[in-house]
Design an enzyme around this catalytic site. Structure first.
Site, PDB file in Angstrom:
ATOM      1  N   ASP A 162     -55.846  35.072  28.225  1.00 19.84           N
ATOM      2  CA  ASP A 162     -55.252  34.719  29.520  1.00 19.84           C
ATOM      3  C   ASP A 162     -55.315  35.934  30.465  1.00 19.84           C
ATOM      4  O   ASP A 162     -55.654  35.809  31.644  1.00 19.84           O
ATOM      5  CB  ASP A 162     -53.791  34.288  29.294  1.00 19.84           C
ATOM      6  CG  ASP A 162     -53.262  33.390  30.394  1.00 19.84           C
ATOM      7  OD1 ASP A 162     -54.067  32.845  31.175  1.00 19.84           O
ATOM      8  OD2 ASP A 162     -52.031  33.236  30.473  1.00 19.84           O
ATOM      9  N   HIS A 179     -59.341  29.588  35.182  1.00 18.72           N
ATOM     10  CA  HIS A 179     -58.337  28.542  34.968  1.00 18.72           C
ATOM     11  C   HIS A 179     -58.857  27.161  35.401  1.00 18.72           C
ATOM     12  O   HIS A 179     -58.465  26.148  34.833  1.00 18.72           O
ATOM     13  CB  HIS A 179     -57.018  28.887  35.683  1.00 18.72           C
ATOM     14  CG  HIS A 179     -56.179  29.856  34.903  1.00 18.72           C
ATOM     15  ND1 HIS A 179     -56.442  31.205  34.887  1.00 18.72           N
ATOM     16  CD2 HIS A 179     -55.114  29.672  34.076  1.00 18.72           C
ATOM     17  CE1 HIS A 179     -55.560  31.807  34.091  1.00 18.72           C
ATOM     18  NE2 HIS A 179     -54.743  30.905  33.595  1.00 18.72           N
ATOM     19  N   HIS A 235     -60.873  26.135  32.492  1.00 20.72           N
ATOM     20  CA  HIS A 235     -59.881  25.812  31.439  1.00 20.72           C
ATOM     21  C   HIS A 235     -59.376  24.382  31.626  1.00 20.72           C
ATOM     22  O   HIS A 235     -59.298  23.603  30.678  1.00 20.72           O
ATOM     23  CB  HIS A 235     -58.715  26.805  31.511  1.00 20.72           C
ATOM     24  CG  HIS A 235     -57.450  26.316  30.870  1.00 20.72           C
ATOM     25  ND1 HIS A 235     -56.526  25.533  31.551  1.00 20.72           N
ATOM     26  CD2 HIS A 235     -56.958  26.454  29.624  1.00 20.72           C
ATOM     27  CE1 HIS A 235     -55.530  25.222  30.737  1.00 20.72           C
ATOM     28  NE2 HIS A 235     -55.757  25.773  29.554  1.00 20.72           N
ATOM     29  N   HIS A 278     -54.064  28.014  25.236  1.00 19.20           N
ATOM     30  CA  HIS A 278     -54.372  28.220  26.659  1.00 19.20           C
ATOM     31  C   HIS A 278     -55.300  29.424  26.863  1.00 19.20           C
ATOM     32  O   HIS A 278     -56.358  29.309  27.488  1.00 19.20           O
ATOM     33  CB  HIS A 278     -53.036  28.430  27.402  1.00 19.20           C
ATOM     34  CG  HIS A 278     -53.185  28.815  28.841  1.00 19.20           C
ATOM     35  ND1 HIS A 278     -53.456  27.907  29.839  1.00 19.20           N
ATOM     36  CD2 HIS A 278     -53.102  30.028  29.454  1.00 19.20           C
ATOM     37  CE1 HIS A 278     -53.519  28.536  31.003  1.00 19.20           C
ATOM     38  NE2 HIS A 278     -53.313  29.820  30.800  1.00 19.20           N
TER      39      HIS A 278
HETATM   40 ZN   LIG Z   1     -53.116  31.292  32.328  1.00 15.12          ZN
END
Ligand SMILES: [Zn+2]
Length: 363
Positions: free
Chosen positions: A169, A252, A255, A269
């Protein structure tokens, strides 16, 4: 447009600091309501309770495991009945988010106490609320925590995959902030980026490269080393400030596309964000040396560098197309914070390229 950044009021990090609640002076004689995960209630609260009770009055409740409106309403009723002055979320991102919303609704002070360093949620004001099936139903901002309390001994004892996922992340932070800054896109708190935040985002990336591997080994052996402390700071503080006040973009956005494919549902995540970062390197035509550097880092800490490693070994182009199109059609998606000529096909090519590049290396 104005430049804007938002911060938690106080960030505290250290070994065993949870035992005296970080020495937060204004807690003395007040009432603290703790929302803890099952693990926190069974393992962390019992060993700290008598110490906490010497500082303030304590009530606690076990978190259901899901940040839903039902759970938020349930916890709010309990917290309100205790008439507390502070609420502390003790656990992972969902427990922290639930406690954050309840504190905000009740207008009391909020302490985020993460027990893992898997995401950059603890410092943030943003909250994600899900339904029982796990789909996102609300995304909104409340307030940044009054205190973020990170006990590095607890983080060191948590499964290493959480720390590595947090690095995934955090890996996105610099690239996404740089993309938003370069193109004058709004960050998550609604302004243009400040130089202070760009410096923190860049430090986040440098810290991962310099200390990531040692921190992983440290966590595997449950040792609180300086390297682990630096990575906890990168995953939690630098990445947290970096995403909220620096902006989200390609990593993201991709993602979110990957999350539409069932094969990825067992992956964290940060693991999917790391792969999104790699795809972004190709989408944004980053130089070869930088691409090699990012892949070498990911291999060194065990972040996924191929589709196979995020459960998508057999994904077809039409499945990818459907997953990307869903996100692409949302004009609010971070995916659009990249370039004006972006197409779903271009995103799929970047995903395929990231996978092919990862497959060329010895993993
Ligand atoms: Zn994140």
């Amino acid at each position: 447009m104005i430049r804007k950044a938002i911060f938690p009021r106080c960030y505290l990090q250290g070994k065993d600091i949870l035992n005296n609640l970080g020495g937060i002076g204004e807690l003395e004689t007040k009432k603290l309501f703790v929302l803890g995960t099952n693990t926190a209630v069974k393992q962390i609260i019992p060993v700290n309770l008598s110490s906490w009770q010497q500082i303030c009055r304590i009530e606690y409740e076990t978190f259901s495991g899901k940040c839903t409106w039902d759970e938020i309403n349930r916890v709010r009723k309990i917290a309100a009945s205790h008439n507390c002055d502070f609420i502390m979320g003790l656990g992972g991102g969902k427990a922290i988010d639930t406690a954050r919303v309840v504190a905000w609704q009740l207008g009391v002070k909020y302490i985020a106490a993460p027990t893992i360093a898997a995401t950059d949620a603890p410092t943030a004001s943003a909250c994600v609320v899900y339904n029982d099936a796990g789909a996102i139903v609300d995304y909104f901002t409340t307030a940044n925590p009054d205190y973020v309390l990170v006990d590095t001994r607890i983080i060191a004892r948590a499964p290493v995959r959480f720390l590595v996922s947090g690095m995934g992340d955090a890996l996105a932070t610099w690239f996404e902030a740089e993309t938003c800054d370069r193109s004058h896109f709004k960050n998550i708190c609604g302004g243009l980026n400040l130089r202070a935040v760009m410096a923190m985002a860049h430090l986040c990336y440098q810290t991962l490269l310099e200390y990531g591997r040692a921190a992983k080994i440290s966590c595997e052996h449950k040792v609180v080393s300086p390297a682990l402390e630096h990575i906890v700071e990168a995953n939690t503080l630098l990445s947290g400030l970096g995403f909220e006040s620096g902006g989200l973009s390609c990593a993201h956005g991709i993602h979110d596309c990957l999350c539409n494919l069932e094969g990825t549902h067992d992956y964290y995540h940060g693991e999917k964000v790391a792969f999104g970062t790699m795809a972004g390197l190709f989408l944004e035509t980053r130089p070869q040396a930088l691409i090699e550097e990012v892949y070498a880092f990911c291999r060194s800490v065990g972040l996924p560098t191929t589709l196979k490693k995020i459960g998508l070994e057999k994904v077809t182009d039409s499945q990818l197309k459907a997953a990307v199109q869903l996100v692409f059609d949302n004009k609010e998606s971070y995916l659009h914070n990249i370039r004006v000529d972006l197409t779903p096909e271009g995103i799929i090519d970047a995903i395929r390229m990231a996978d092919a590049f990862g497959g060329k290396e010895k993993n």
